[in-house]
Design a protein around this motif. Sequence first.
Motif, PDB file in Angstrom:
ATOM      1  N   GLN A 129      48.333  37.574  33.749  1.00  0.00           N
ATOM      2  CA  GLN A 129      49.023  36.303  33.673  1.00  0.00           C
ATOM      3  C   GLN A 129      48.435  35.330  34.696  1.00  0.00           C
ATOM      4  O   GLN A 129      48.348  34.140  34.480  1.00  0.00           O
ATOM      5  CB  GLN A 129      50.492  36.567  33.969  1.00  0.00           C
ATOM      6  N   SER A 130      48.051  35.895  35.838  1.00  0.00           N
ATOM      7  CA  SER A 130      47.501  35.057  36.900  1.00  0.00           C
ATOM      8  C   SER A 130      46.429  35.847  37.639  1.00  0.00           C
ATOM      9  O   SER A 130      46.497  37.073  37.736  1.00  0.00           O
ATOM     10  CB  SER A 130      48.614  34.668  37.879  1.00  0.00           C
ATOM     11  N   GLY A 131      45.430  35.159  38.132  1.00  0.00           N
ATOM     12  CA  GLY A 131      44.365  35.843  38.858  1.00  0.00           C
ATOM     13  C   GLY A 131      44.672  36.035  40.333  1.00  0.00           C
ATOM     14  O   GLY A 131      43.871  36.608  41.066  1.00  0.00           O
ATOM     15  N   LEU A 132      45.842  35.540  40.772  1.00  0.00           N
ATOM     16  CA  LEU A 132      46.177  35.653  42.189  1.00  0.00           C
ATOM     17  C   LEU A 132      46.840  37.008  42.447  1.00  0.00           C
ATOM     18  O   LEU A 132      48.047  37.123  42.451  1.00  0.00           O
ATOM     19  CB  LEU A 132      47.106  34.511  42.593  1.00  0.00           C
ATOM     20  N   GLY A 182      48.353  35.068  46.201  1.00  0.00           N
ATOM     21  CA  GLY A 182      49.595  34.586  45.618  1.00  0.00           C
ATOM     22  C   GLY A 182      50.771  34.583  46.576  1.00  0.00           C
ATOM     23  O   GLY A 182      51.722  33.858  46.377  1.00  0.00           O
ATOM     24  N   ASN A 183      50.716  35.444  47.611  1.00  0.00           N
ATOM     25  CA  ASN A 183      51.702  35.413  48.694  1.00  0.00           C
ATOM     26  C   ASN A 183      53.150  35.607  48.287  1.00  0.00           C
ATOM     27  O   ASN A 183      54.052  35.098  48.941  1.00  0.00           O
ATOM     28  CB  ASN A 183      51.608  34.106  49.484  1.00  0.00           C
ATOM     29  N   ALA A 184      53.419  36.303  47.192  1.00  0.00           N
ATOM     30  CA  ALA A 184      54.804  36.630  46.887  1.00  0.00           C
ATOM     31  C   ALA A 184      55.153  37.917  47.632  1.00  0.00           C
ATOM     32  O   ALA A 184      54.429  38.900  47.532  1.00  0.00           O
ATOM     33  CB  ALA A 184      54.999  36.819  45.392  1.00  0.00           C
ATOM     34  N   ALA A 185      56.254  37.901  48.390  1.00  0.00           N
ATOM     35  CA  ALA A 185      56.592  39.058  49.220  1.00  0.00           C
ATOM     36  C   ALA A 185      57.264  40.139  48.381  1.00  0.00           C
ATOM     37  O   ALA A 185      58.474  40.324  48.430  1.00  0.00           O
ATOM     38  CB  ALA A 185      57.487  38.630  50.376  1.00  0.00           C
ATOM     39  N   ILE A 186      56.474  40.833  47.572  1.00  0.00           N
ATOM     40  CA  ILE A 186      57.010  41.895  46.722  1.00  0.00           C
ATOM     41  C   ILE A 186      56.534  43.232  47.281  1.00  0.00           C
ATOM     42  O   ILE A 186      55.379  43.357  47.684  1.00  0.00           O
ATOM     43  CB  ILE A 186      56.483  41.776  45.271  1.00  0.00           C
ATOM     44  N   PHE A 233      47.535  44.690  40.505  1.00  0.00           N
ATOM     45  CA  PHE A 233      47.592  43.482  39.696  1.00  0.00           C
ATOM     46  C   PHE A 233      48.804  42.617  40.003  1.00  0.00           C
ATOM     47  O   PHE A 233      49.080  41.650  39.314  1.00  0.00           O
ATOM     48  CB  PHE A 233      47.563  43.845  38.198  1.00  0.00           C
ATOM     49  N   GLU A 234      49.552  42.990  41.027  1.00  0.00           N
ATOM     50  CA  GLU A 234      50.686  42.172  41.453  1.00  0.00           C
ATOM     51  C   GLU A 234      50.242  41.271  42.596  1.00  0.00           C
ATOM     52  O   GLU A 234      49.225  41.523  43.234  1.00  0.00           O
ATOM     53  CB  GLU A 234      51.821  43.084  41.953  1.00  0.00           C
ATOM     54  N   SER A 235      51.054  40.248  42.832  1.00  0.00           N
ATOM     55  CA  SER A 235      50.800  39.402  43.983  1.00  0.00           C
ATOM     56  C   SER A 235      51.346  40.081  45.239  1.00  0.00           C
ATOM     57  O   SER A 235      52.358  40.764  45.180  1.00  0.00           O
ATOM     58  CB  SER A 235      51.516  38.078  43.772  1.00  0.00           C
ATOM     59  N   ARG A 269      51.889  39.712  49.743  1.00  0.00           N
ATOM     60  CA  ARG A 269      51.886  38.821  50.895  1.00  0.00           C
ATOM     61  C   ARG A 269      51.491  39.668  52.100  1.00  0.00           C
ATOM     62  O   ARG A 269      52.208  40.606  52.447  1.00  0.00           O
ATOM     63  CB  ARG A 269      53.291  38.249  51.086  1.00  0.00           C
TER      64      ARG A 269
END
Lengths: 295, 292
Positions: free
Chosen positions: B141-144, B226-230, B236-238, B240
């Motif tokens: 969905q996104s390359g980040l 992408g810096n999402a704190a997951i 393949f996930e974003s 942080r």
Amino acid sequence: MKYGNVKKSARLIIMLFAVMCMMLLSACGGGEEQAEEGTGSITIKGSDTMVHLVSSWAEQFMNANAEIEVSVTGGGSGTGIAALLNGTTDICAASREIKPKEMELADQKGIEPVEYTVALDGIAVCVHPENPISELSLEQLKKIYTGAYTNWSQVDGPDQPILVLSRESSSGTYVFFQEHVLEKEDYTDQARLMPATSSIIQSASEDKWAIGYVGLGYAEEATNKIKVIGVKETAESDAIFPSVETVLDQTYSIARPLHLYTNGEASGITLEFINYCKSPEGQKIVKETGYVPVS
Amino acid sequence: MKSKAWKEKAAKIVFSSASSTAILIVLLIFLFLFKEAIPFIKDPGISKLFGTSWRPVSFQEESFGIVPLLTGSFLVTILATIVAVPFGVIGAVYISEVSSKYEREFLKPFIELLAGIPSVVIGFFGLVVLAPFIKAVFGLQSGLTALTGALLLALMAIPTIISISEDAINSVPKTYKEASFAVGASKLQTIWKVTVPASISGITAAVMLGMGRVIGETMAVLMVTGNAAITTLSPFESVRTMTATIAAEMGEVPFGSDHYRALFWVGIALLIITFGLNMIAQKVFSRYGGRQ
């Protein structure tokens, strides 16, 4: 010869020290100086959102008026208003209006805040140009950004997952969007936090199912890369697209005026500065920093 | 005579103080970090740091769990190491054992050049070139993603791994190789069965230092992950990372707030990890050095 060198460097050190002391002293005294016509100093404190804008003004203003010192600090609109009430700043920059409670406090202290609207801030919501969605209501935006909606089909779009793009939490836009659109709820954990507006535009132009928000000024420059969507106040109302006009007449929902406040009507160099901000030259800077000019 | 002894002493003091400045600075940094971070233990409480959500700006409840940041840094570092080690080690073997002198003179400056590229430039390359590529290749969905960040970091770690591994391989005594050739081993057999095992501790140290570089790298990961704190272990996930968090948030954080102190704790965690990696590298390296 050698000895002479030592002496020379010692003298240099003493001189440097003296200069530093003088600088310190003048820095301490700076705040007390009374404003004369054409000379003196202005302190501005307040909104973090406006810091960049106000410092750009201050810089240009000081270039034109070498005798005037303008110092700008952030800390938030609340901090700025508190400083104005305590008399520790000449001008307060605020991205919200003074609250009734703060007005009461001002009355008690004999302070009379006067408001000058110097710029407008509108936030455009954008998607990839190929996304069929062209309008969303505030409610839908809130659900997307809080993570209640995760698929475009939930807002009558195609069956594709939504990629949520946001600014970093240090950004004033992040907080404004959170306060205004998310109604103070938290962003979804899945939101990608982008370090800059340009990265949001870059990502929204690359990733087909992304949604992001950017300052109006930036959105207008990037219309060839992204699609700005209309925002509906409620599910039934008409979709309004962000523009200078709709922000000015307040029909566009995600917008706010940016103010400068002074104690009593501004005079002297404070007035000069505020007039500069409202001048065509000052409003050009407004546009350059991504906000909407008021005139 | 007397003045000479005095001079000697003075010189010694000058030299030793110059060399111990580094120690002093490291200690001061440690002290400073702790000084800024300590009040957090008392006021929201240290247990807050072990939460699984990092949400420092909120109207509801601020949370400062560094778990997603730790896993983010960990994931990116491991992926980068997996990519960088084969390239680094094989590259080092080739340069020191196989290549001609002419090739070596051509290759080495380029590797050093790679080490010298500013990370923000690498990050920009990643954002504009690598991220769309990754997105297309894996149908994302996104390359980040963590993977995008890891590939960029691998690019930065490879020069470190090559230079240090190459030193290690070069210092394997010639007699080892001669003995191997004498019993009829081919060149390839000698390289993989004798030279590389003999220099394995040096290569390990090289990898550790490469990892140290990767985990501390900031700008490139800030731009492409992408810096999402997951909390996730999927490439393949974003994600942080700790460094990106400090870099992105320190600029605007209210001085002395809980958020400010939490960022210092992130800094302490990062410092401890890099310190540990360096210590391991040193230990391994000194063992290998001692055999010489």
